[in-house]
Design a protein around this motif. Sequence first.
Motif, PDB file in Angstrom:
ATOM      1  N   GLU A  55      -4.993   1.547  -6.843  1.00 33.23           N
ATOM      2  CA  GLU A  55      -4.480   1.630  -8.214  1.00 33.23           C
ATOM      3  C   GLU A  55      -3.810   0.327  -8.632  1.00 33.23           C
ATOM      4  O   GLU A  55      -3.970  -0.123  -9.780  1.00 33.23           O
ATOM      5  N   SER A  56      -3.065  -0.276  -7.701  1.00 34.44           N
ATOM      6  CA  SER A  56      -2.428  -1.555  -8.012  1.00 34.44           C
ATOM      7  C   SER A  56      -3.459  -2.640  -8.279  1.00 34.44           C
ATOM      8  O   SER A  56      -3.309  -3.442  -9.213  1.00 34.44           O
ATOM      9  N   LEU A  57      -4.531  -2.642  -7.454  1.00 35.28           N
ATOM     10  CA  LEU A  57      -5.582  -3.637  -7.666  1.00 35.28           C
ATOM     11  C   LEU A  57      -6.301  -3.405  -8.992  1.00 35.28           C
ATOM     12  O   LEU A  57      -6.664  -4.368  -9.683  1.00 35.28           O
ATOM     13  N   LYS A  58      -6.496  -2.146  -9.356  1.00 38.13           N
ATOM     14  CA  LYS A  58      -7.116  -1.856 -10.647  1.00 38.13           C
ATOM     15  C   LYS A  58      -6.238  -2.332 -11.798  1.00 38.13           C
ATOM     16  O   LYS A  58      -6.735  -2.921 -12.764  1.00 38.13           O
ATOM     17  N   ASP A  59      -4.924  -2.055 -11.677  1.00 45.58           N
ATOM     18  CA  ASP A  59      -4.012  -2.526 -12.732  1.00 45.58           C
ATOM     19  C   ASP A  59      -4.006  -4.048 -12.806  1.00 45.58           C
ATOM     20  O   ASP A  59      -3.988  -4.636 -13.896  1.00 45.58           O
ATOM     21  N   ARG A  60      -4.022  -4.683 -11.614  1.00 45.27           N
ATOM     22  CA  ARG A  60      -4.031  -6.140 -11.610  1.00 45.27           C
ATOM     23  C   ARG A  60      -5.332  -6.685 -12.202  1.00 45.27           C
ATOM     24  O   ARG A  60      -5.325  -7.666 -12.938  1.00 45.27           O
ATOM     25  N   GLU A 108       5.950   8.954  -2.629  1.00 47.83           N
ATOM     26  CA  GLU A 108       6.115   7.511  -2.420  1.00 47.83           C
ATOM     27  C   GLU A 108       6.965   7.287  -1.169  1.00 47.83           C
ATOM     28  O   GLU A 108       8.118   7.718  -1.094  1.00 47.83           O
ATOM     29  N   ARG A 159      -4.557   4.574  -1.545  1.00 47.38           N
ATOM     30  CA  ARG A 159      -4.759   4.963  -2.946  1.00 47.38           C
ATOM     31  C   ARG A 159      -3.878   4.149  -3.877  1.00 47.38           C
ATOM     32  O   ARG A 159      -4.326   3.677  -4.932  1.00 47.38           O
ATOM     33  N   ARG A 160      -2.605   3.965  -3.500  1.00 46.61           N
ATOM     34  CA  ARG A 160      -1.703   3.176  -4.353  1.00 46.61           C
ATOM     35  C   ARG A 160      -2.133   1.711  -4.401  1.00 46.61           C
ATOM     36  O   ARG A 160      -1.974   1.051  -5.433  1.00 46.61           O
ATOM     37  N   LEU A 161      -2.664   1.212  -3.285  1.00 47.99           N
ATOM     38  CA  LEU A 161      -3.160  -0.165  -3.285  1.00 47.99           C
ATOM     39  C   LEU A 161      -4.341  -0.312  -4.239  1.00 47.99           C
ATOM     40  O   LEU A 161      -4.424  -1.291  -4.994  1.00 47.99           O
TER      41      LEU A 161
END
Length: 422
Positions: free
Chosen positions: A182-187, A109, A178-180
């Motif tokens: 994952e964040s969009l998937k969580d959102r 991170e 990749r983190r973006l």
Amino acid sequence: MSKSPGERVPDRSFWWWKRRRSALLDIGLALLAAVECSASTIAFLSARMHVTAAGAVGIAVLGTLAGGSLVVRRRWPAVPVLVTLLVLPGMLGVVLLVVALYTLAETWEWPSRRLRVVALSGLAFAEAVAVMALQLMTPDDAMGERPPLWGMILLSLMVAVGLTVAPVFTGLYVGARRRLIESLKDRAHGLETELDLLAEQAQERARRARLEERTRIAREMHDVVAHRVSLMVVHSGALERIAVKDPEKAAQSARLMGEVGRQALNELREILGVLRMDDERQPEPDSLAGLPRLVDQSRAAGMAVTLTVSGSRQEFTGEAEQTAYRVVQEGLTNAHKHAGGAQVSVLLAYAPNGVRVSVVNACPGGERAAAQLPSGGNGLVGMRERVVALGGTFSSGPEADGGFRVEAVLPSRLAVRGDRLR
């Protein structure tokens, strides 16, 4: 859990790898890095000195250990970088250096470990510059005339940038992307859950709205049917008594029954028509201006009823005036049912704090008995619900002299001036 035929079954996890293909990729990179480290080191030393078989074996073992560090790059991303920093002065492995720095930047991170990434990348850059400069400055007959010093330094810097800076920035970009994702998937998952909750709430609100609408229509049906039918029953009783004695009066009662019946049908059509009409075509509600006609109808049915209006006339909202009208209508209906022949007084009083309506009947007595009308006991309950919902007060009960009172007070905030609520 069973999968549908068209659904893709994900790879099983293997040690710290989430998928088997990831393990195969890392093992392949480790083998490639081991071969490159060993071969490049042996070739570099062989061009400058004699390398024995034992020395070549030692270099191959060291290169295998260094390249094998890539196997743990996903579990411990700093390990391959540290190994690279240890062996880089004497062993230049391009695959090992590039993959190690890329993994470090992509996996860690950035906001929380930026100092470690910068420090390790800076050390790798400095060692890469030093190794490249050393190789360029080392005499080599195959190279011919060596370039000037500034040229060797510039070339070393350019090669070091390509070997260190490029993979670090690429890793940072891929990791952030990749983190973006994952964040969009969580959102998206959170929004899906929220939408499901909103759908359930909408269904619950729709169910409550249906219940409230049914209750409202039931109240309207009761108010219209109970009052009109009560008048018709009273007229029919009078018609039965005077049909032979006074035909002219009997004909008048029959006409009144017909008029009351037509009014009941019209009001029922209006109520049922609401179900097929939009908000812009709602029928006009009953208002306080129609109280004299309502009292006249009861008076024509033989009831001794008086209407008293006091205070300055004010205009209230349509719902408020209809509620007050229905209270008087329900009071008169109760008087027809339970106090036949009694004196009834209707009061409409305008005051600064609102409007008050009441229906009071005296104690029934004399020869005329109350009309035998069925009663469901829901009229007063419905009136109380209407009045309380508007913020008013409602009371009903027997009087000290044996009579009965129905009274409602609506607050002044329901009054209107022009087109705006006060």
